[in-house]
Design an enzyme around this catalytic site. Structure first.
Site, short mmCIF file in Angstrom:
data_model
loop_
_atom_site.label_atom_id
_atom_site.label_comp_id
_atom_site.label_asym_id
_atom_site.label_seq_id
_atom_site.Cartn_x
_atom_site.Cartn_y
_atom_site.Cartn_z
N GLY A 199 21.30 50.38 -1.21
CA GLY A 199 22.50 49.88 -0.53
C GLY A 199 22.14 49.32 0.83
O GLY A 199 20.97 49.08 1.12
N ASN A 200 23.13 49.10 1.65
CA ASN A 200 22.88 48.68 3.03
C ASN A 200 23.96 49.23 3.94
O ASN A 200 24.89 49.89 3.49
CB ASN A 200 22.77 47.15 3.11
CG ASN A 200 24.06 46.47 2.68
OD1 ASN A 200 25.10 46.61 3.31
ND2 ASN A 200 24.00 45.75 1.56
N ARG A 201 23.85 48.97 5.23
CA ARG A 201 24.71 49.64 6.21
C ARG A 201 26.07 48.97 6.44
O ARG A 201 26.80 49.36 7.34
CB ARG A 201 24.00 49.71 7.56
CG ARG A 201 22.80 50.60 7.57
CD ARG A 201 22.26 50.70 8.98
NE ARG A 201 20.91 51.23 9.01
CZ ARG A 201 20.63 52.52 8.94
NH1 ARG A 201 21.60 53.40 8.84
NH2 ARG A 201 19.38 52.93 8.95
#
Ligand code: CTP
Length: 394
Positions: A199-201
């Protein structure tokens, strides 16, 4: 919301109902706006005038015959001052009086004295709500331009957050009325196995702010959201997706019907080449390699579709960078073929993931760059939508 409400002149008209206490909460949530309170007959049996005066930092009008400034009645001057009259709780009795145009209490007298938009938050028991007379009265008011928020569950007062959002919408220009806007927001999750993902932030806040403001300005908004923990803005159609490929599917099925696609989502560029159907076990190895496959580039594909069709939506892309903003932005705009790129440096204070503020650089297809100051994501959303309006109108 605070920045959008700052200095706005809102009159809260309080009906006589058990829900009267909720007005205190509403005034609290309208912080930043100037608030005057006018009450219906009997409203002070449910919430004290002292409470309302303290919270609104103003005297409360409860007498339609009281004389105010310059020889005008108090309710006339409040009505002339108002930018919005929000009636909460709007009881069956108050709706009936408003529909008839009576002016025998401070609330209805103010409603006759003002030309400001009227927002009604109905609250009554299910029998009164279901009565044809109530429905007739409400339909009459709506036909004359009144807006409504709620009720929920047959006569229940809408949540305060929805009433605040409706106030902001009623105070917003309706310059995007009817425009179909597709917004993507949040990260994507690319499954590794049933319990893990890449995923990412991205928090989704920027895309949700755009959806909220576009809907408030009258657009028909579809929000395609990756996995985020955010409430759906009022009057927005939301479609939840997990992966880049799901987002791709959802966007491509809807893009042709949109006047504008705003791609605020942080789409994963790669996904694990194989998804294990069972949880991967660590075994004895000291390390492991994860083979990745390229995901489709949605924005580039949208631009390509538009080129081959010869027509299509205005395309707005985003770029979260860690330095050398203008160079990356110019390169990305050209590579993606969008009309506007919103670039921000996530290493700057107040502009990274999860913040409620942002500092962005807007780059147009004409090569003109505008560096914006630090502002709330809602304000940045409005600035982007101003540009969108311009681009859609051509
Ligand atoms: N985007 C997209 N599909 C992808 C990746 C990105 O539509 N597979 C969109 C994003 O929604 C965003 C814009 O492209 O509007 C830029 O995203 P970004 O990740 O910064 O672009 P990349 O092409 O992935 O560039 P980088 O090499 O910097 O990661």
């Amino acid at each position: 919301m605070r920045a959008l409400l700052a200095g706005r002149r809102i009159v809260v008209g309080v009906g006589a109902s058990l829900d009267g206490w909720r007005v205190a909460e509403l005034i609290d949530h309208l912080a930043g706006a100037e608030v005057r309170v006018v009450v219906a007959r009997g409203a002070d049996r449910f919430v004290t005038l002292a409470t309302l005066e303290a919270l609104s930092r103003n005297t409360v009008a409860n007498d339609p015959l009281a004389v105010g400034q310059a020889g005008l009645s108090e309710t006339s001057s409040i009505g002339a001052w108002a930018e919005l009259l929000v009636v909460m709780p709007a009881t069956a009795d108050t709706l009936a009086r408003l529909a008839l145009g009576l002016a025998d209490d401070a609330l209805t007298a103010t409603a006759l004295a003002t030309r400001a938009p009227l927002l009604l938050a109905p609250s009554m028991d299910a029998a009164a709500w279901g009565h044809p007379r109530t429905q007739e009265n409400l339909a009459r008011l709506v036909a004359r331009g009144a807006r409504t928020v709620g009720p929920v569950a047959a006569g229940g007062l809408a949540p305060t957050s929805s009433i605040v959002a409706a106030c902001v919408a009623a105070l917003s220009p309706q310059d995007l009325a009817g425009m179909a806007i597709l917004v993507t927001a949040g990260p994507t999750h690319e499954a590794i196995d049933p319990v893990r993902f890449l995923g990412n932030r991205s928090s989704g806040k920027m895309g949700f702010a755009i959806a909220r403001r576009a809907a408030a300005r009258g657009a028909r908004v579809t929000l395609i959201a990756g996995p985020v923990a955010l409430a759906t803005p009022d009057a927005v159609e939301r479609i939840d997706v997990e992966s880049a490929r799901e987002m791709h599917h959802a966007v491509m099925a809807r893009e042709a019907a949109a006047a504008c696609v705003i791609k605020a989502a942080a789409v994963a560029d790669f996904r694990p080449s194989e998804v294990s159907p069972i949880k991967l076990k660590k075994g004895a190895e000291e390390g492991m390699a994860l083979l990745l496959t390229r995901n489709p580039d949605l924005l580039a594909e949208l631009a390509e579709r538009r080129r081959s069709r010869g027509a299509g939506p205005v395309l707005v892309g985003f770029a979260a960078e860690t330095g050398d903003l203008l160079r990356h932005a110019r390169e990305k705009l050209a590579r993606k073929g969008c009309d506007l790129l919103v670039a921000n440096d996530v290493t700057l204070e107040g502009a990274g993931f999860g913040f409620d503020t942002n500092r962005a650089l807007l780059l147009g297809a004409d090569g003109v760059a505008e560096s914006l100051p630090l502002m709330s994501k809602l304000q940045l959303a409005d600035t982007i939508l101003d540009r969108v309006l311009h681009l859609v109108r051509g």
